[in-house]
Write a protein that holds these residues in place. Structure first.
Motif, PDB file in Angstrom:
ATOM      1  N   LEU A 108      -3.291   2.269  -2.133  1.00 20.27           N
ATOM      2  CA  LEU A 108      -4.499   2.104  -1.866  1.00 20.27           C
ATOM      3  C   LEU A 108      -5.123   0.785  -2.153  1.00 20.27           C
ATOM      4  O   LEU A 108      -5.856   0.275  -1.287  1.00 20.27           O
ATOM      5  CB  LEU A 108      -5.472   3.080  -2.477  1.00 20.27           C
ATOM      6  CG  LEU A 108      -5.313   4.595  -2.183  1.00 20.27           C
ATOM      7  CD1 LEU A 108      -6.132   5.511  -3.055  1.00 20.27           C
ATOM      8  CD2 LEU A 108      -5.754   4.889  -0.833  1.00 20.27           C
ATOM      9  N   ALA A 109      -4.527   0.159  -3.190  1.00 22.76           N
ATOM     10  CA  ALA A 109      -4.842  -1.250  -3.486  1.00 22.76           C
ATOM     11  C   ALA A 109      -4.202  -2.175  -2.576  1.00 22.76           C
ATOM     12  O   ALA A 109      -5.107  -3.206  -2.417  1.00 22.76           O
ATOM     13  CB  ALA A 109      -4.750  -1.535  -4.909  1.00 22.76           C
TER      14      ALA A 109
ATOM     15  N   PHE B 195      -6.058   5.097   2.834  1.00 19.26           N
ATOM     16  CA  PHE B 195      -7.316   5.307   2.297  1.00 19.26           C
ATOM     17  C   PHE B 195      -7.061   6.708   1.693  1.00 19.26           C
ATOM     18  O   PHE B 195      -5.959   7.361   1.995  1.00 19.26           O
ATOM     19  CB  PHE B 195      -8.372   5.365   3.330  1.00 19.26           C
ATOM     20  CG  PHE B 195      -8.542   6.326   4.470  1.00 19.26           C
ATOM     21  CD1 PHE B 195      -9.156   7.339   4.636  1.00 19.26           C
ATOM     22  CD2 PHE B 195      -7.317   6.201   5.424  1.00 19.26           C
ATOM     23  CE1 PHE B 195      -9.343   8.338   5.587  1.00 19.26           C
ATOM     24  CE2 PHE B 195      -7.436   7.191   6.725  1.00 19.26           C
ATOM     25  CZ  PHE B 195      -8.261   8.228   6.560  1.00 19.26           C
TER      26      PHE B 195
ATOM     27  N   ASP C  55      -3.669  -2.261   0.692  1.00 19.55           N
ATOM     28  CA  ASP C  55      -4.168  -2.481   2.088  1.00 19.55           C
ATOM     29  C   ASP C  55      -5.109  -1.443   2.381  1.00 19.55           C
ATOM     30  O   ASP C  55      -4.708  -0.483   2.988  1.00 19.55           O
ATOM     31  CB  ASP C  55      -2.910  -2.940   2.900  1.00 19.55           C
ATOM     32  CG  ASP C  55      -3.486  -3.467   4.397  1.00 19.55           C
ATOM     33  OD1 ASP C  55      -4.533  -3.159   4.763  1.00 19.55           O
ATOM     34  OD2 ASP C  55      -2.678  -3.791   5.104  1.00 19.55           O
ATOM     35  N   GLU C  56      -6.265  -1.660   2.411  1.00 17.73           N
ATOM     36  CA  GLU C  56      -7.217  -0.826   2.886  1.00 17.73           C
ATOM     37  C   GLU C  56      -7.391  -0.341   4.347  1.00 17.73           C
ATOM     38  O   GLU C  56      -7.787   0.516   4.886  1.00 17.73           O
ATOM     39  CB  GLU C  56      -8.689  -1.146   2.432  1.00 17.73           C
ATOM     40  CG  GLU C  56      -8.972  -2.262   1.525  1.00 17.73           C
ATOM     41  CD  GLU C  56     -10.381  -2.380   1.122  1.00 17.73           C
ATOM     42  OE1 GLU C  56     -11.199  -2.430   1.806  1.00 17.73           O
ATOM     43  OE2 GLU C  56     -10.719  -2.194  -0.101  1.00 17.73           O
ATOM     44  N   GLU C  57      -6.853  -1.287   5.370  1.00 11.76           N
ATOM     45  CA  GLU C  57      -6.449  -1.045   6.757  1.00 11.76           C
ATOM     46  C   GLU C  57      -5.518  -0.076   6.863  1.00 11.76           C
ATOM     47  O   GLU C  57      -5.802   1.037   7.849  1.00 11.76           O
ATOM     48  CB  GLU C  57      -5.976  -2.389   7.449  1.00 11.76           C
ATOM     49  CG  GLU C  57      -7.092  -3.470   7.599  1.00 11.76           C
ATOM     50  CD  GLU C  57      -8.071  -2.804   8.802  1.00 11.76           C
ATOM     51  OE1 GLU C  57      -7.899  -2.291   9.838  1.00 11.76           O
ATOM     52  OE2 GLU C  57      -9.463  -3.063   8.454  1.00 11.76           O
TER      53      GLU C  57
END
Length: 166
Positions: free
Chosen positions: A72-73, A80, A75-77
């Motif tokens: 999650l930390a 999620f 790459d938020e693209e």
């Protein structure tokens, strides 16, 4: 960009995987029961209505909460989560944001979280024997290594020393 078709092809190539009929969902047998390691995210489109599958997002099993937090930390693209998955070792993946190679790694790792030791062994690539090592051993010699072991490093050399002027 990965697609639902890529998900299906990659997941079904793993040993012991069962795909759900008419759904994007994959499982492996664990102690006699099918356990899911990847499935399409069911999104709540309308409040107070049933969730509907969104095949553009894949829920993928992870080893633990630390792995989940790391993804999650990272790459938020791509990754999620939502409150429904709080405390559960899975991350949601936007297929349009990942490559096929990344998807292959994610699915293999998700499968490894649940696969039995026998299935893991079937999936391990066979390593060809190293010819140099086998030849050296067959002649009774040592197998050369890149670095001396701690005991070899402290042992004095057996070569005669060459002193200047002797």
């Amino acid at each position: 960009m990965a697609t639902a078709r890529d998900v299906r092809a990659i997941a079904m190539a793993l040993p012991g995987v069962t795909g759900a009929e008419g759904q994007l969902a994959f499982s492996v047998e664990v102690k006699g029961k099918q356990k899911g390691f990847a499935w399409s995210w069911k999104e709540r489109v309308h409040p107070k209505k049933a969730r509907v599958p969104n095949e553009g997002v894949l829920a993928v099993r992870v080893r633990d909460q630390a792995d989940k937090a790391m993804l999650l930390a990272a790459d938020e693209e791509k990754f999620f989560t939502e409150p429904h998955y709080n405390g559960f070792p899975a991350v949601l993946v936007r297929l349009r944001a990942v490559t096929k190679a990344e998807l292959r790694v994610l699915l293999a790792e998700a499968w490894r979280c649940l696969a039995s030791p026998a299935l893991l062994e079937r999936a391990a690539p066979a390593r060809p024997p190293r010819k140099r090592a086998a030849t050296a051993r067959s002649r009774g010699g040592r197998v050369p290594s890149a670095r001396p072991s701690p005991s070899e490093a402290s042992r004095p050399s057996r070569r005669p020393s060459r002193r200047a002027g002797s």
